[in-house]
Design an enzyme around this catalytic site. Structure first.
Site, short mmCIF file in Angstrom:
data_model
loop_
_atom_site.label_atom_id
_atom_site.label_comp_id
_atom_site.label_asym_id
_atom_site.label_seq_id
_atom_site.Cartn_x
_atom_site.Cartn_y
_atom_site.Cartn_z
N LEU A 14 -36.07 46.18 89.94
CA LEU A 14 -36.97 47.28 89.56
C LEU A 14 -38.02 46.82 88.56
CD1 LEU A 14 -34.33 50.08 88.95
CD2 LEU A 14 -36.08 50.05 90.73
N LYS A 64 -29.16 33.92 83.67
CA LYS A 64 -29.25 34.34 82.26
C LYS A 64 -28.63 33.33 81.28
CE LYS A 64 -29.71 39.35 82.65
NZ LYS A 64 -29.23 40.66 82.18
#
Ligand code: NAP
Length: 269
Positions: A14, A64
């Protein structure tokens, strides 16, 4: 300026929609791309930066942790959660940050204030560490529930009480779901054998899930005491934007939140 999010898979992110809502509201002609970078390609991150002339990028699954080896500087919060979700490129150097921590903390304190509370965190994965760090910074009394003992050792510090079962639970001021249970409308009370009888009208219930907008877990709390994951999601993006702009531009939280709330909540206030 040019930005991106790197991850694999990346189709469902998103982030471009969030950042473009912000750019448009601020009349910025910046770009934001979703780049599919496989784990074996991460070593070429400097070529990617050059190719797209990037000023910064977000980092998502599965990079990450592994991105950290490629950075010149890592912010203390990112070190503490052992994860970077935002990289700033300045003078050919890469600076890593974690805005999941600050994004969650902002969302929580905007809504519920900074009062010290007794917190129960359900789950011990990546998002749990960001939530744990935020509540540590607020000086809260923290308990973490994990179904596997080994999960507790993945935290960089252990200033929390461990819980391996949710039977005979004491009372908590705040209960936070950081697991994916509820994404498919699963009933967390059944899945985790969590009794509703310790939840009072004053108990705060937080779910990091934002789609569905209200999980079965959140239905166990009074309406005015619940928060879903949307404000965290928007705040982490706004904080990344502000890092990239060296705080010279404030992100437009309200416009971005309204755009996403419309998408997931049908425009409900
Ligand atoms: P993750 O690293 O995979 O961690 C998930 C955790 O949930 C693990 O500790 C896992 O335990 C635990 N878990 C799963 N099923 C469980 C069960 N039945 N009982 C007990 N524990 C269970 O995932 P994550 O990145 O932290 O994401 C977790 C959720 O947060 C997702 O729904 C994600 O969409 C959401 N999230 C939202 C935001 C936001 O901005 N709103 C940001 C980040 C994440 P095991 O290790 O034992 O499997």
């Amino acid at each position: 300026m040019n930005f991106a999010v790197i991850g694999s898979p990346i189709e469902h992110t998103l982030s471009p929609a969030i950042h473009y809502a912000n750019f448009n509201s601020l009349n910025l002609a910046d770009t934001y791309r979703a780049l599919h970078i496989r784990p074996e390609e991460l070593g070429h991150i400097k070529d990617v930066i050059k190719q797209y002339d990037l000023n910064g990028f977000n980092v998502t699954i599965p990079h990450k942790e592994t991105i950290m080896a490629h950075l010149d500087f890592i912010d203390q919060r990112a070190i503490e959660v052992n994860a970077v979700n935002t990289v700033l490129i300045k003078d050919n150097k890469l600076y890593g940050y974690n805005t999941d921590v600050t994004g969650y903390k902002q969302a929580y304190t905007d809504r519920f204030g900074t009062m010290k509370r007794n917190i129960l965190i359900l789950g011990a994965g990546g998002a749990s560490k960001a939530v744990y760090r935020a509540h540590s910074e607020l000086g809260d009394d923290i308990t973490i529930y994990a179904r596997r003992e080994a999960s507790f050792e993945t935290f960089t510090d252990q200033n929390f009480q461990r819980l391996s079962s949710l039977q005979n639970l004491k009372s908590f001021d705040v209960i936070i779901n950081t697991t994916p249970i509820g994404l498919k409308n699963e009933d967390l009370y059944d899945v985790m054998s969590l009794s509703r009888n310790k939840i009072t009208e004053d108990t705060i219930g937080i779910d990091l899930i934002y789609n569905p907008e209200k999980t079965p877990f959140l239905y166990g709390f009074e309406d005015k005491m619940v928060m879903n994951g949307l404000s965290m999601l928007v705040n982490q993006a706004i904080h990344a934007f502000e890092i990239w702009y060296d705080n010279k531009h404030e992100g437009d939280y309200n416009t971005v939140y309204a755009a996403l709330d419309k998408k997931f909540g049908g425009g409900r206030k």
